[in-house]
Design a protein around this motif. Sequence first.
Motif, PDB file in Angstrom:
ATOM      1  N   ILE A  90     -19.881  30.621  14.206  1.00 53.64           N
ATOM      2  CA  ILE A  90     -19.544  31.849  14.548  1.00 53.64           C
ATOM      3  C   ILE A  90     -18.225  31.899  15.677  1.00 53.64           C
ATOM      4  CG2 ILE A  90     -20.311  34.191  15.567  1.00 53.64           C
ATOM      5  CD1 ILE A  90     -23.231  33.669  15.071  1.00 53.64           C
ATOM      6  N   GLY A  91     -17.314  32.447  15.111  1.00 52.86           N
ATOM      7  CA  GLY A  91     -16.180  32.606  16.274  1.00 52.86           C
ATOM      8  C   GLY A  91     -15.656  34.012  16.469  1.00 52.86           C
ATOM      9  N   HIS A 143     -21.220  25.544   6.150  1.00 57.60           N
ATOM     10  CA  HIS A 143     -22.012  26.283   4.993  1.00 57.60           C
ATOM     11  C   HIS A 143     -21.634  27.624   5.111  1.00 57.60           C
ATOM     12  CE1 HIS A 143     -25.595  28.922   4.071  1.00 57.60           C
ATOM     13  NE2 HIS A 143     -25.771  27.792   3.324  1.00 57.60           N
ATOM     14  N   ARG A 144     -21.496  28.621   6.091  1.00 57.36           N
ATOM     15  CA  ARG A 144     -21.068  29.658   6.380  1.00 57.36           C
ATOM     16  C   ARG A 144     -20.426  29.873   7.452  1.00 57.36           C
ATOM     17  NH1 ARG A 144     -24.333  34.487   3.108  1.00 57.36           N
ATOM     18  NH2 ARG A 144     -24.391  33.430   1.220  1.00 57.36           N
ATOM     19  N   MET A 145     -19.547  30.864   7.396  1.00 56.41           N
ATOM     20  CA  MET A 145     -18.843  31.421   8.986  1.00 56.41           C
ATOM     21  C   MET A 145     -19.037  33.086   9.194  1.00 56.41           C
ATOM     22  SD  MET A 145     -15.829  28.737   9.423  1.00 56.41           S
ATOM     23  CE  MET A 145     -14.650  29.406   8.202  1.00 56.41           C
ATOM     24  N   VAL A 146     -19.067  33.457  10.221  1.00 55.36           N
ATOM     25  CA  VAL A 146     -19.183  34.761  11.032  1.00 55.36           C
ATOM     26  C   VAL A 146     -17.575  34.604  11.719  1.00 55.36           C
ATOM     27  CG1 VAL A 146     -20.105  36.714  11.816  1.00 55.36           C
ATOM     28  CG2 VAL A 146     -21.484  35.154  10.688  1.00 55.36           C
ATOM     29  N   LEU A 147     -16.961  35.578  11.234  1.00 55.54           N
ATOM     30  CA  LEU A 147     -15.576  35.621  12.223  1.00 55.54           C
ATOM     31  C   LEU A 147     -15.408  36.989  12.870  1.00 55.54           C
ATOM     32  CD1 LEU A 147     -13.052  33.913   9.708  1.00 55.54           C
ATOM     33  CD2 LEU A 147     -14.892  32.664  11.411  1.00 55.54           C
ATOM     34  N   GLY A 148     -15.507  37.148  14.176  1.00 57.98           N
ATOM     35  CA  GLY A 148     -15.279  38.478  14.747  1.00 57.98           C
ATOM     36  C   GLY A 148     -14.120  38.665  15.246  1.00 57.98           C
ATOM     37  N   GLY A 149     -13.604  39.995  15.174  1.00 57.94           N
ATOM     38  CA  GLY A 149     -12.341  40.307  15.680  1.00 57.94           C
ATOM     39  C   GLY A 149     -11.037  39.691  15.010  1.00 57.94           C
ATOM     40  N   PRO A 150     -11.029  38.981  13.661  1.00 54.62           N
ATOM     41  CA  PRO A 150     -10.006  38.303  13.301  1.00 54.62           C
ATOM     42  C   PRO A 150      -9.019  39.275  12.610  1.00 54.62           C
ATOM     43  CG  PRO A 150     -11.759  38.687  11.458  1.00 54.62           C
ATOM     44  CD  PRO A 150     -12.192  39.379  12.749  1.00 54.62           C
ATOM     45  N   GLY A 151      -7.798  38.500  12.355  1.00 53.55           N
ATOM     46  CA  GLY A 151      -6.776  39.099  11.841  1.00 53.55           C
ATOM     47  C   GLY A 151      -5.746  38.135  11.092  1.00 53.55           C
ATOM     48  N   SER A 152      -4.901  38.522  10.424  1.00 53.48           N
ATOM     49  CA  SER A 152      -4.132  37.502   9.765  1.00 53.48           C
ATOM     50  C   SER A 152      -2.850  37.237  10.683  1.00 53.48           C
ATOM     51  CB  SER A 152      -3.474  38.128   8.176  1.00 53.48           C
ATOM     52  OG  SER A 152      -2.529  39.409   8.490  1.00 53.48           O
TER      53      SER A 152
END
Length: 266
Positions: A115-116, A136-145
Amino acid sequence: MGRHSDHLVEGTNPGLNVTVHEPASPSALRPILLLHGFASSARLNWEDSGWIRALTDAGRKVVTLDLPGHGASTAPEEMDSYSPSRIRADLLQILLDAHVHPLADGQPGSGVDIIGYSLGSRLAWEFGATQPELVHRMVLGGPGSGDPLAAFDLAAAQRFLTDGSPIADESTSNLLRMARLIPTNDVFALLTMVEAIKREPFVPGDAVPHMPLLLVAGDKDERAQTLPELAELSGHAEILWLPGRTHTNAVTSRTFKSAAINFLAA
């Protein structure tokens, strides 16, 4: 676990402060690595907001760290210690030291979930892309390109700190103000990190993670408006918008925590 000082994959030792939080009850589930944002820390991002308690109550072992120059980690003089590529190498060694093993079918304790938040999401995106055998899996908070740190006006920030000269760029002004809000932050170390990141700007299309992703942001978060571009690149992403939340307060959302726990339980 304390100060991470031995067994680095390569190069200098950034003196990262690493902590392992055990689950509330014995569990065979894979651990979760938490990566905080710029000018924050594991305590501010994850502990004070209730994430560590929620995850350990859900039966997950949690590994946290303070990035170089943040929290209880040291502030190295070498710019290389702050570069995203160096940090990814350090993350790999931290996971190896935590006895994380490659993913294996039928072994729910193998690999790691991540989780980031904000800068932590950028680091997670690149780490997942380069270490698919572990993640395995990821949760990305507040991301953008995009990459707000790559566009940071370093010279203007340095002038402001020297003589108070106004900063014309609003994003730079806001980021510097955020960095100076926390008395324990080493602002000059954080500017060294900015310079290192400017040398390795985020180009998400260069390395794309292909494990399942949950992309989460407040619908008032201007930095995350390009989040759908990451989802399109991934092809394996779900999107969750948090009504009324901004980049600053999305991480405290109970909806965010519940969605992350449920997504990583799959």
